[in-house]
Design a protein around this motif. Structure first.
Motif, PDB file in Angstrom:
ATOM      1  N   MET A 111       0.856  -1.182   0.000  1.00  0.00           N
ATOM      2  CA  MET A 111       0.000   0.000   0.000  1.00  0.00           C
ATOM      3  C   MET A 111       0.900   1.242   0.000  1.00  0.00           C
ATOM      4  SD  MET A 111      -3.274   1.166   0.287  1.00  0.00           S
ATOM      5  CE  MET A 111      -3.921  -0.464   0.399  1.00  0.00           C
ATOM      6  N   PRO A 112       0.735   2.118  -0.989  1.00  0.00           N
ATOM      7  CA  PRO A 112       1.588   3.313  -1.037  1.00  0.00           C
ATOM      8  C   PRO A 112       1.202   4.327   0.035  1.00  0.00           C
ATOM      9  CG  PRO A 112      -0.062   3.453  -2.745  1.00  0.00           C
ATOM     10  CD  PRO A 112      -0.212   2.089  -2.094  1.00  0.00           C
ATOM     11  N   ASN A 113       2.178   5.127   0.452  1.00  0.00           N
ATOM     12  CA  ASN A 113       1.824   6.250   1.319  1.00  0.00           C
ATOM     13  C   ASN A 113       1.436   7.419   0.413  1.00  0.00           C
ATOM     14  OD1 ASN A 113       4.171   7.773   0.591  1.00  0.00           O
ATOM     15  ND2 ASN A 113       5.347   6.869   2.264  1.00  0.00           N
ATOM     16  N   LEU A 114       1.043   8.522   0.985  1.00  0.00           N
ATOM     17  CA  LEU A 114       0.573   9.654   0.202  1.00  0.00           C
ATOM     18  C   LEU A 114       1.651  10.174  -0.740  1.00  0.00           C
ATOM     19  CD1 LEU A 114      -1.669  11.700  -0.451  1.00  0.00           C
ATOM     20  CD2 LEU A 114      -0.809  13.093   1.457  1.00  0.00           C
ATOM     21  N   TYR A 115       2.874  10.282  -0.259  1.00  0.00           N
ATOM     22  CA  TYR A 115       3.974  10.780  -1.085  1.00  0.00           C
ATOM     23  C   TYR A 115       4.191   9.881  -2.301  1.00  0.00           C
ATOM     24  CZ  TYR A 115       8.577  12.518  -2.383  1.00  0.00           C
ATOM     25  OH  TYR A 115       9.636  13.050  -3.072  1.00  0.00           O
ATOM     26  N   GLU A 116       4.264   8.588  -2.084  1.00  0.00           N
ATOM     27  CA  GLU A 116       4.473   7.633  -3.182  1.00  0.00           C
ATOM     28  C   GLU A 116       3.314   7.677  -4.173  1.00  0.00           C
ATOM     29  OE1 GLU A 116       6.914   4.420  -0.429  1.00  0.00           O
ATOM     30  OE2 GLU A 116       4.739   4.223  -0.670  1.00  0.00           O
ATOM     31  N   PHE A 117       2.103   7.723  -3.649  1.00  0.00           N
ATOM     32  CA  PHE A 117       0.917   7.799  -4.511  1.00  0.00           C
ATOM     33  C   PHE A 117       0.979   9.051  -5.379  1.00  0.00           C
ATOM     34  CE2 PHE A 117      -3.363   9.507  -5.212  1.00  0.00           C
ATOM     35  CZ  PHE A 117      -3.934   8.456  -5.916  1.00  0.00           C
ATOM     36  N   TRP A 118       1.261  10.199  -4.756  1.00  0.00           N
ATOM     37  CA  TRP A 118       1.314  11.488  -5.458  1.00  0.00           C
ATOM     38  C   TRP A 118       2.383  11.471  -6.547  1.00  0.00           C
ATOM     39  CZ3 TRP A 118      -1.663  15.606  -5.892  1.00  0.00           C
ATOM     40  CH2 TRP A 118      -1.127  16.812  -6.311  1.00  0.00           C
ATOM     41  N   ARG A 119       3.566  10.976  -6.217  1.00  0.00           N
ATOM     42  CA  ARG A 119       4.665  10.944  -7.186  1.00  0.00           C
ATOM     43  C   ARG A 119       4.395   9.962  -8.328  1.00  0.00           C
ATOM     44  NH1 ARG A 119       6.118  15.702  -6.660  1.00  0.00           N
ATOM     45  NH2 ARG A 119       7.240  16.224  -4.800  1.00  0.00           N
ATOM     46  N   GLY A 120       3.496   9.015  -8.113  1.00  0.00           N
ATOM     47  CA  GLY A 120       3.126   8.067  -9.164  1.00  0.00           C
ATOM     48  C   GLY A 120       2.128   8.622 -10.163  1.00  0.00           C
ATOM     49  N   LEU A 121       1.580   9.803  -9.884  1.00  0.00           N
ATOM     50  CA  LEU A 121       0.614  10.430 -10.786  1.00  0.00           C
ATOM     51  C   LEU A 121       1.326  11.402 -11.720  1.00  0.00           C
ATOM     52  CD1 LEU A 121      -2.157  11.399  -8.180  1.00  0.00           C
ATOM     53  CD2 LEU A 121      -2.082   9.345  -9.616  1.00  0.00           C
ATOM     54  N   ASP A 122       0.806  11.527 -12.947  1.00  0.00           N
ATOM     55  CA  ASP A 122       1.347  12.580 -13.810  1.00  0.00           C
ATOM     56  C   ASP A 122       0.631  13.888 -13.466  1.00  0.00           C
ATOM     57  OD1 ASP A 122      -1.106  12.821 -15.302  1.00  0.00           O
ATOM     58  OD2 ASP A 122      -0.423  11.342 -16.762  1.00  0.00           O
ATOM     59  N   LYS A 123       1.078  14.985 -14.053  1.00  0.00           N
ATOM     60  CA  LYS A 123       0.558  16.324 -13.701  1.00  0.00           C
ATOM     61  C   LYS A 123      -0.965  16.395 -13.854  1.00  0.00           C
ATOM     62  CE  LYS A 123       0.657  20.920 -13.253  1.00  0.00           C
ATOM     63  NZ  LYS A 123       1.263  21.808 -12.341  1.00  0.00           N
ATOM     64  N   ASN A 150      -9.587   6.548  -5.106  1.00  0.00           N
ATOM     65  CA  ASN A 150     -10.298   5.308  -5.441  1.00  0.00           C
ATOM     66  C   ASN A 150      -9.828   4.159  -4.550  1.00  0.00           C
ATOM     67  OD1 ASN A 150     -11.933   6.406  -7.524  1.00  0.00           O
ATOM     68  ND2 ASN A 150     -10.158   6.376  -8.866  1.00  0.00           N
ATOM     69  N   ASN A 151      -9.646   4.494  -3.287  1.00  0.00           N
ATOM     70  CA  ASN A 151      -9.239   3.544  -2.245  1.00  0.00           C
ATOM     71  C   ASN A 151      -7.856   2.939  -2.462  1.00  0.00           C
ATOM     72  OD1 ASN A 151     -11.545   3.856  -0.586  1.00  0.00           O
ATOM     73  ND2 ASN A 151     -12.711   2.662  -2.082  1.00  0.00           N
ATOM     74  N   LYS A 152      -7.001   3.602  -3.261  1.00  0.00           N
ATOM     75  CA  LYS A 152      -5.603   3.175  -3.355  1.00  0.00           C
ATOM     76  C   LYS A 152      -4.861   3.607  -2.096  1.00  0.00           C
ATOM     77  CE  LYS A 152      -5.372   3.046  -8.324  1.00  0.00           C
ATOM     78  NZ  LYS A 152      -6.121   3.976  -9.144  1.00  0.00           N
ATOM     79  N   LEU A 153      -5.373   4.647  -1.444  1.00  0.00           N
ATOM     80  CA  LEU A 153      -4.891   5.068  -0.132  1.00  0.00           C
ATOM     81  C   LEU A 153      -5.958   4.696   0.883  1.00  0.00           C
ATOM     82  CD1 LEU A 153      -3.576   8.615  -1.090  1.00  0.00           C
ATOM     83  CD2 LEU A 153      -2.190   6.609  -0.556  1.00  0.00           C
ATOM     84  N   THR A 154      -5.520   4.304   2.068  1.00  0.00           N
ATOM     85  CA  THR A 154      -6.473   3.945   3.113  1.00  0.00           C
ATOM     86  C   THR A 154      -6.381   4.954   4.255  1.00  0.00           C
ATOM     87  OG1 THR A 154      -4.878   2.581   4.306  1.00  0.00           O
ATOM     88  CG2 THR A 154      -6.207   1.482   2.601  1.00  0.00           C
ATOM     89  N   PHE A 159       1.067   7.983   7.803  1.00  0.00           N
ATOM     90  CA  PHE A 159       1.866   8.990   7.114  1.00  0.00           C
ATOM     91  C   PHE A 159       1.900  10.298   7.899  1.00  0.00           C
ATOM     92  CE2 PHE A 159       2.205  12.501   4.057  1.00  0.00           C
ATOM     93  CZ  PHE A 159       3.399  12.183   3.437  1.00  0.00           C
ATOM     94  N   PHE A 160       0.748  10.776   8.305  1.00  0.00           N
ATOM     95  CA  PHE A 160       0.694  12.074   8.974  1.00  0.00           C
ATOM     96  C   PHE A 160       1.114  12.022  10.442  1.00  0.00           C
ATOM     97  CE2 PHE A 160      -2.083  13.029   5.329  1.00  0.00           C
ATOM     98  CZ  PHE A 160      -1.378  14.113   4.851  1.00  0.00           C
ATOM     99  N   LEU A 161       1.071  10.852  11.040  1.00  0.00           N
ATOM    100  CA  LEU A 161       1.486  10.734  12.435  1.00  0.00           C
ATOM    101  C   LEU A 161       2.934  10.281  12.575  1.00  0.00           C
ATOM    102  CD1 LEU A 161      -1.782   9.218  13.946  1.00  0.00           C
ATOM    103  CD2 LEU A 161      -0.983  11.582  14.027  1.00  0.00           C
ATOM    104  N   GLY A 162       3.628  10.189  11.448  1.00  0.00           N
ATOM    105  CA  GLY A 162       5.051   9.899  11.501  1.00  0.00           C
ATOM    106  C   GLY A 162       5.405   8.426  11.525  1.00  0.00           C
ATOM    107  N   ASN A 163       4.464   7.554  11.208  1.00  0.00           N
ATOM    108  CA  ASN A 163       4.751   6.119  11.197  1.00  0.00           C
ATOM    109  C   ASN A 163       5.164   5.624   9.820  1.00  0.00           C
ATOM    110  OD1 ASN A 163       4.015   6.030  13.867  1.00  0.00           O
ATOM    111  ND2 ASN A 163       1.887   5.586  13.418  1.00  0.00           N
ATOM    112  N   SER A 164       5.402   6.567   8.894  1.00  0.00           N
ATOM    113  CA  SER A 164       5.801   6.236   7.534  1.00  0.00           C
ATOM    114  C   SER A 164       6.901   7.184   7.108  1.00  0.00           C
ATOM    115  CB  SER A 164       4.584   6.374   6.614  1.00  0.00           C
ATOM    116  OG  SER A 164       4.936   6.172   5.275  1.00  0.00           O
TER     117      SER A 164
END
Length: 73
Positions: free
Chosen positions: A1-13, A54-58, A65-70
């Protein structure tokens, strides 16, 4: 499961813009604050991010991610 940063970087502009529109988050706010974990979003924003991904992030992956566990690359 990607974190927010990984998910974001996997998207094009175009996908990033669409994601922000669907989540009702400005592109600049997402790029400057959220993907780097500098700000913590409201529960409503967390839900909007999960829905826009689309539920790629949970809820758990976002909380970790936001609490520092990633690590941000």
């Amino acid at each position: 499961m990607p974190n927010l940063y990984e998910f974001w970087r996997g998207l094009d502009k175009g996908e990033r813009v669409q994601f922000c529109n669907e989540a009702k988050i400005s592109y600049k706010y997402m790029e400057s604050h959220l993907i780097h974990g500098r700000k913590k979003p409201s529960m409503e924003t967390v839900q909007a991010i999960v829905d826009a991904s689309n539920n790629k992030l949970t809820h758990k992956s976002l909380f970790d991610f936001f609490l520092g566990n990633s690590t941000v690359a």
